[in-house]
Design an enzyme around this catalytic site. Structure first.
Site, mmCIF file in Angstrom:
data_model
loop_
_atom_site.group_PDB
_atom_site.id
_atom_site.type_symbol
_atom_site.label_atom_id
_atom_site.label_comp_id
_atom_site.label_asym_id
_atom_site.label_seq_id
_atom_site.Cartn_x
_atom_site.Cartn_y
_atom_site.Cartn_z
ATOM 1 N N ASP A 1 0.911 -1.341 0.074
ATOM 2 C CA ASP A 1 0.048 -0.065 -0.045
ATOM 3 C C ASP A 1 0.755 1.286 -0.015
ATOM 4 O O ASP A 1 1.214 1.564 1.003
ATOM 5 C CB ASP A 1 -1.013 0.128 1.370
ATOM 6 C CG ASP A 1 -1.731 -1.254 1.257
ATOM 7 O OD1 ASP A 1 -1.228 -2.346 1.033
ATOM 8 O OD2 ASP A 1 -3.211 -1.292 1.798
ATOM 9 N N HIS B 1 -3.629 -3.801 3.068
ATOM 10 C CA HIS B 1 -4.696 -3.166 3.637
ATOM 11 C C HIS B 1 -4.362 -2.805 5.042
ATOM 12 O O HIS B 1 -4.605 -1.722 5.632
ATOM 13 C CB HIS B 1 -6.094 -3.912 3.561
ATOM 14 C CG HIS B 1 -7.099 -3.080 4.354
ATOM 15 N ND1 HIS B 1 -7.727 -1.870 4.171
ATOM 16 C CD2 HIS B 1 -7.636 -3.414 5.604
ATOM 17 C CE1 HIS B 1 -8.496 -1.499 4.938
ATOM 18 N NE2 HIS B 1 -8.726 -2.338 5.838
ATOM 19 N N ASN C 1 -4.254 4.179 -1.730
ATOM 20 C CA ASN C 1 -3.763 5.201 -0.957
ATOM 21 C C ASN C 1 -2.948 6.306 -1.624
ATOM 22 O O ASN C 1 -2.411 7.141 -0.803
ATOM 23 C CB ASN C 1 -3.571 4.954 0.138
ATOM 24 C CG ASN C 1 -4.828 4.354 1.026
ATOM 25 O OD1 ASN C 1 -5.914 4.870 1.050
ATOM 26 N ND2 ASN C 1 -4.662 3.104 1.637
ATOM 27 N N ASN D 1 -10.347 -0.824 -0.663
ATOM 28 C CA ASN D 1 -11.661 -0.222 -0.340
ATOM 29 C C ASN D 1 -11.651 1.287 -0.257
ATOM 30 O O ASN D 1 -12.739 1.972 -0.212
ATOM 31 C CB ASN D 1 -11.933 -0.460 1.297
ATOM 32 C CG ASN D 1 -10.739 -0.241 2.186
ATOM 33 O OD1 ASN D 1 -9.606 -0.537 1.923
ATOM 34 N ND2 ASN D 1 -10.851 0.626 3.139
ATOM 35 N N HIS D 2 -10.389 1.962 -0.795
ATOM 36 C CA HIS D 2 -10.530 3.307 -1.188
ATOM 37 C C HIS D 2 -10.615 3.646 -2.505
ATOM 38 O O HIS D 2 -10.214 4.872 -2.926
ATOM 39 C CB HIS D 2 -9.104 3.960 -0.107
ATOM 40 C CG HIS D 2 -9.227 4.103 1.156
ATOM 41 N ND1 HIS D 2 -10.188 4.869 1.721
ATOM 42 C CD2 HIS D 2 -8.633 3.382 1.930
ATOM 43 C CE1 HIS D 2 -10.014 4.755 3.194
ATOM 44 N NE2 HIS D 2 -9.111 3.768 3.424
ATOM 45 N N HIS E 1 -1.460 -2.335 6.358
ATOM 46 C CA HIS E 1 -0.339 -1.459 6.238
ATOM 47 C C HIS E 1 0.733 -1.946 7.274
ATOM 48 O O HIS E 1 1.845 -1.223 7.420
ATOM 49 C CB HIS E 1 -0.530 -0.095 6.720
ATOM 50 C CG HIS E 1 -1.370 0.648 5.623
ATOM 51 N ND1 HIS E 1 -1.606 2.039 5.635
ATOM 52 C CD2 HIS E 1 -2.273 0.204 4.677
ATOM 53 C CE1 HIS E 1 -2.349 2.250 4.370
ATOM 54 N NE2 HIS E 1 -2.748 1.065 3.912
HETATM 55 FE FE FE2 Z 1 -7.227 -0.478 2.313
#
Ligand code: FE2
Length: 259
Positions: free
Chosen positions: A8, A175, A40, A67-68, A177
Site C-alpha cells: 500500500d 490493507h 491510497n 476499499n478506497h 499496512h
Molecule cells: Fe485499504
C-alpha cells in the site's frame, strides 16, 4: 518469472520512496513485473490518473486497489479505459472497472486479481466464490495468477490462501499496512503472506500523522487525517513463479527505509 509486489503506497511520501528506490530494487531483485497496491497513493486516499501515470513512469507495471478505490472521483473518468489497474473483483455487478486482468509481459501471459475481504469491511460479494468464477474464466489462458487480497482479518486472508492453494501462484495480503512475518509457500505451491505492509511514512500510524489518529481515539470526533512526513519505508515481497507450473518457487519479504 519474478515479481516485485509493493504494499500500500500512501501519499506523496510513498510515491517518493518508490521513485527513489525502484531503480535500485530492479537491479537487486531483477523483477519481470512490478505490481503495487495504490489505493491510497493520491493524497492518502484513492488514486488519480496523474498519480497512476507517475507510478507507470517510475517503472510500475500494474496497480491493484481496495476499499478506497472511489475516494478520488477522478478514477471514474479513467478506470474503464485503464488496462493496468484492477479494483476488488467482488464489488457488485455494474461497478466500474475490472477485478481481474490477463496481460502479457516478456511474452508470458499472467493474471492479476484484486479481492476485498468482508470481515470488518463492506458487505461485498463472497471473495471465495468470486475467485471460483474468475478461475473458471481464466483457466485456459494462464496459470500464473497473482491475487491481492485487500482485507482486515488475518483469518480471512489465511483462509483464502489455503482455499486457493495450488490454484494460483500467490495470495498476497494488503490493507493493514503492517508487514507480517509469515511469508511462505503453502503445501500445494501457492506463495503467501498475510500482509505485504505499507509504503509511506515510517513514523506514523498506518501512514497518517500520529496526532490525528490519537485524537480520533481519544475524542471520537471527526478530524482531518493528514499524511505524515519524515523517514519513509517501503514494504514489499519478491516472488518467483515457475513459468510452466505457475507455482511459487520462492517468496521473500523486503523492508527498505529512506530519509
Ligand atoms: Fe485499504
Amino acid at each position: 518469472m519474478r515479481f516485485l509486489f509493493i504494499g500500500d503506497i500512501v501519499g506523496r511520501p510513498g510515491r517518493n520512496i518508490v521513485k527513489s528506490m525502484l531503480p535500485q530494487l530492479k537491479v537487486e531483485c531483477s523483477p519481470d513485473v512490478v505490481i503495487v497496491n495504490a489505493e491510497n497513493a493520491a493524497g492518502g486516499n484513492g488514486l488519480t490518473e496523474q498519480v497512476a501515470n507517475e507510478l507507470y513512469n517510475d517503472g510500475v507495471d500494474f496497480i491493484t486497489l481496495g476499499n478506497h478505490v472511489w475516494d478520488k472521483k477522478d478514477i471514474l473518468d479513467f478506470i474503464d479505459r485503464e488496462e493496468r489497474i484492477v479494483r476488488p473483483a467482488n464489488y457488485p455487478p455494474g461497478t466500474p472497472g475490472k477485478g481481474y486482468k490477463v496481460f502479457t509481459k516478456n511474452n508470458i501471459k499472467l493474471s492479476v486479481i484484486n479481492l476485498q475481504g468482508r470481515v470488518y469491511m463492506q458487505a461485498l460479494e463472497c471473495p471465495f466464490r468470486t475467485m471460483d468464477n474468475i478461475l473458471a474464466h481464466i483457466a485456459n489462458q494462464t496459470n500464473i495468477i497473482i491475487v491481492d487480497i485487500h482485507a482486515e482479518a488475518t483469518s480471512e486472508k489465511m483462509a483464502l490462501g489455503y482455499y486457493l492453494d495450488g490454484k494460483v501462484s500467490a495470495v498476497l495480503g494488503t490493507h493493514t499496512h503492517i508487514q507480517t512475518a509469515d511469508d511462505k509457500i503453502l503445501p500445494k505451491g501457492t506463495g503467501y503472506i498475510t500482509d505485504v505492509g505499507m509504503t509511506g511514512p515510517y513514523e506514523s500510524i498506518l501512514g497518517i500523522k500520529k496526532e490525528n489518529i490519537i485524537a480520533r481515539f481519544l475524542t471520537h470526533m471527526p478530524n482531518r487525517f493528514e499524511v505524515a512526513t519524515g523517514t519513509s519505508q517501503l514494504n514489499a515481497v519478491i516472488l518467483e513463479v515457475d513459468n510452466v507450473t505457475g507455482k511459487a518457487v520462492s517468496i521473500e519479504r523486503l523492508q527498505k527505509y529512506c530519509d
